[in-house]
Design an enzyme around this catalytic site. Structure first.
Site, PDB file in Angstrom:
ATOM      1  NE  ARG A 272      -4.037  -2.445   2.283  1.00 42.74           N
ATOM      2  CZ  ARG A 272      -3.856  -3.773   2.109  1.00 42.74           C
ATOM      3  NH1 ARG A 272      -2.594  -4.364   1.996  1.00 42.74           N
ATOM      4  NH2 ARG A 272      -4.881  -4.415   1.945  1.00 42.74           N
TER       5      ARG A 272
ATOM      6  CG  ASP B 143      -2.215 -14.296   4.865  1.00 43.37           C
ATOM      7  OD1 ASP B 143      -2.779 -15.105   4.316  1.00 43.37           O
ATOM      8  OD2 ASP B 143      -1.818 -13.457   4.820  1.00 43.37           O
TER       9      ASP B 143
HETATM   10  C1  S3P Z   1      -4.064  -9.230   2.197  1.00 41.23           C
HETATM   11  C2  S3P Z   1      -5.319  -9.600   2.561  1.00 41.23           C
HETATM   12  C3  S3P Z   1      -5.539 -11.106   2.493  1.00 41.23           C
HETATM   13  C4  S3P Z   1      -4.292 -11.961   2.868  1.00 41.23           C
HETATM   14  C5  S3P Z   1      -3.088 -11.474   2.035  1.00 41.23           C
HETATM   15  C6  S3P Z   1      -2.793  -9.941   2.272  1.00 41.23           C
HETATM   16  C7  S3P Z   1      -3.858  -7.764   1.989  1.00 41.23           C
HETATM   17  O1  S3P Z   1      -6.446 -11.593   1.650  1.00 41.23           O
HETATM   18  O2  S3P Z   1      -4.389 -13.323   2.690  1.00 41.23           O
HETATM   19  O3  S3P Z   1      -1.948 -12.141   2.151  1.00 41.23           O
HETATM   20  O4  S3P Z   1      -2.967  -7.128   2.155  1.00 41.23           O
HETATM   21  O5  S3P Z   1      -4.988  -7.185   1.719  1.00 41.23           O
HETATM   22  P1  S3P Z   1      -7.752 -11.592   1.453  1.00 41.23           P
HETATM   23  O6  S3P Z   1      -8.321 -10.348   2.046  1.00 41.23           O
HETATM   24  O7  S3P Z   1      -8.005 -11.905   0.287  1.00 41.23           O
HETATM   25  O8  S3P Z   1      -8.293 -12.467   2.381  1.00 41.23           O
END
Ligand code: S3P
Length: 448
Positions: free
Chosen positions: A34, A329
Site C-alpha cells: 500500500r 495467513d
Molecule cells: C491481504 C489480504 C488477505 C491476505 C493477504 C494480504 C492484504 O487476503 O491473505 O496475504 O494485504 O489485503 P484476503 O483479503 O483476500 O483474504
C-alpha cells in the site's frame, strides 16, 4: 517473478537446541504494498522506512514505476516514491508482472480500474490459478472493462479502466481486504461516494493509510462483525512519511518455533498489534502459550509490542470461523503448532484457504500427514490431533509455490523427531527474504 519456473531448491530443517535471543522480523507485507500504491497516487515524495524488500512488494514497486512513479531505494528498507497523482497515471507499455503476489495484483487492478488506462496483469503459475472475478466484478460495475482474461477470470488479464468510475455501494461476497481495497482504490477517482460493506471485518490498512494521506473516509460497525466504509471520491492525496511496522504474519514463524523447541526463550521485537491481525496470538494464548506482551507502544500509526515467547506445553482448541479474517495467513503455522499440542485442534471455516498462493487447506493437511500427524479436512474445517509435545516428522512437503507452506513446515522440522524437508524454498523470498538468517541468529539449523 516471471511465470517461467526457476529450479526448485529443497531445504531441510533438523531438530535444534533452544532458541535464544532477540529478533526483529521484516516490515508488514500488506502495508508495504500500500505504501508504493499510495505513493504513486499522491503528487510529490512519499518516504518509506522499514519497507519489506520481498519479491511480492518489489513487483508492486516495479508496477508503480511502469505507471509513472519514480522509485528510488535510499538504503535498507528506506525508499522514496515520487508519485504521479490521482488521475495522472501513465499507461504501461509492458505487462505488469506481479510474480506470486495476489495482493499487489488485486490492489493494482483497483487503481487501473479507476483510471482511463489499459494494463495487462500477469504472474507466476500460482497467481495464474487465483480467482480474479471477485475483483473484476465490482470494477466492471464501476465502468471498467475486462478486454481479455484466461478461463474463469484468471490472469493474464487485460483491464481497461475508466477515468470516471461510478461511485457504488458494494457488499463484498467474502471477507477480503483485497476486494475491499480494490474497490476503494478505484473509488478514489470517482465523483461521489464509494461504499464497501463487509460482513466480517478484514484488515484495515487501506482505510488507515488513505485517511493518513488526507482522504475523507468513514468506517462504522455493520452487523455483528462487519464494517461499512465510505470514501469521498477525488481527494487531494498528500504524500506522507510511512514507517512500516513488523509483519505479524512473518513474526508468526519465530513465535511458533520458540513455542515448539524445548528450552526456547526469545523476544520478537516490534510486532504489529493491529487487532485485525492478531487472531493467531489470541489462539496461541488460548492454547496455553507462554507469551508476554511487553512495551506496548505506537509506531507508524499502529500499536506494536515486543513479545517474549517461551517453549510451552500447548492444548488443542476450537478456533471459531469468525476469527478467520484476523489470522487468514496464519492457519498453516497454527496447524503445525497444533501437531505438537495435547488433544484436538479444530480450525473452522477455512474455505478461503483453498484460493491462496496454493490450496492451503489440502496442502497443509497433506504436509501434516506426510510427517506422521493425524489431520483431516471436514467440509471447510481442518482437524489436527496433536502429539502432546512431540511430532514424528521425517516427511517431504510439497510447497506448490507457497512461501508460507515452506516456512511452516521448516519450523516443524526444528522440533520434530526426524528432519522435515520442503521441496522448494525459493518462494520464501516473496515475503520473508531474511527468514533463514533470522532463524539462524536464534539458533535454528537448515540444511540445503
Ligand atoms: C491481504 C489480504 C488477505 C491476505 C493477504 C494480504 C492484504 O487476503 O491473505 O496475504 O494485504 O489485503 P484476503 O483479503 O483476500 O483474504
Amino acid at each position: 517473478m516471471s511465470h517461467s519456473a526457476s529450479p526448485a531448491k529443497p531445504l531441510t530443517a533438523t531438530a535444534c537446541g533452544p532458541l535464544r535471543g532477540k529478533a526483529r522480523p521484516p516490515g508488514d507485507k500488506s502495508i508495504s504494498h500500500r505504501a508504493f500504491l499510495l505513493g504513486l497516487l499522491s503528487v510529490g515524495e512519499t518516504r518509506v522506512s522499514g519497507l519489506l524488500e520481498g519479491e511480492d512488494v518489489l513487483n508492486t514497486g516495479r508496477a508503480c514505476a511502469q505507471l509513472g512513479a519514480k522509485i528510488e531505494r535510499l538504503g535498507e528498507g528506506s525508499w522514496s516514491i515520487q508519485g504521479m497523482g490521482l488521475g495522472s497515471l501513465l499507461e504501461p507499455r509492458e505487462t505488469l508482472d506481479f510474480g506470486n503476489a495476489g495482493t499487489g495484483s488485486r490492489l493494482m487492478m483497483g487503481v487501473v480500474g479507476g483510471h482511463g488506462i489499459t494494463a495487462r496483469f500477469d504472474g507466476d503459475a500460482s497467481l495464474r490459478k487465483r480467482p480474479m472475478r471477485r475483483i473484476l466484478d465490482p470494477l466492471v460495475l464501476m465502468g471498467a472493462q475486462v478486454l481479455e482474461q484466461a478461463e474463469g477470470g484468471r490472469c493474464p488479464i487485460l483491464l481497461k479502466g475508466t477515468s470516471e468510475p461510478a461511485p457504488i455501494e458494494y457488499r463484498t461476497p467474502v471477507a477480503s481486504a483485497q476486494i475491499k481495497s480494490a474497490v476503494l482504490l478505484a473509488g478514489l477517482n470517482a465523483l461521489g461516494r464509494t461504499t464497501v460493506i463487509e460482513s466480517e471485518a478484514s484488515r484495515d490498512h487501506t482505510e488507515k493509510m488513505l485517511t493518513y494521506f488526507g482522504a475523507s473516509l468513514t468506517s462504522e460497525p455493520f452487523g455483528a462483525h462487519g464494517r461499512k466504509i465510505t470514501l469521498e471520491g477525488r481527494p487531494e492525496l498528500t504524500p506522507r512519511k510511512i514507517v512500516v511496522p513488523v509483519d505479524p504474519s512473518s513474526a508468526a514463524f519465530l513465535i511458533a518455533a520458540a513455542l515448539l523447541v524445548k528450552g526456547s526463550d526469545i523476544v520478537v521485537e516490534g510486532m504489529m498489534m493491529n487487532p485485525l491481525r492478531t487472531g493467531l496470538l489470541t489462539t496461541l494464548l488460548e492454547m496455553g502459550a507462554r507469551i508476554d506482551i511487553l512495551d506496548r507502544r505506537e509506531e507508524g500509526g499502529e500499536e506494536v509490542a515486543d513479545l517474549r515467547v517461551r517453549h510451552s506445553e500447548l492444548t488443542g482448541v476450537d478456533v471459531p470461523a469468525a476469527r478467520a479474517p484476523a489470522m487468514i495467513d496464519e492457519y498453516l503455522i497454527l496447524a503445525v503448532v497444533a501437531g505438537f499440542a495435547r488433544g484436538l485442534t479444530r480450525m473452522n471455516g477455512l474455505q478461503e484457504l483453498r484460493v491462496k498462493e496454493s490450496d492451503r487447506l489440502a496442502a497443509t493437511a497433506a504436509g501434516l500427514v506426510a510427517n506422521g500427524v493425524a489431520a483431516h479436512i471436514e467440509g471447510d474445517d481442518l482437524i489436527v490431533e496433536g502429539g502432546a509435545g512431540a511430532c514424528p516428522g521425517g516427511g517431504l512437503v510439497a510447497t506448490h509455490l507457497d512461501h508460507r507452506l515452506a516456512m511452516s513446515f521448516l519450523v516443524m522440522g526444528l522440533a520434530s523427531d526426524k528432519p522435515v524437508t520442503v521441496d522448494d524454498e525459493t518462494m520464501i523470498a516473496t515475503s520473508f527474504p531474511t527468514f533463514k538468517p533470522l532463524m539462524a541468529q536464534l539458533g535454528a539449523e537448515f540444511v540445503a
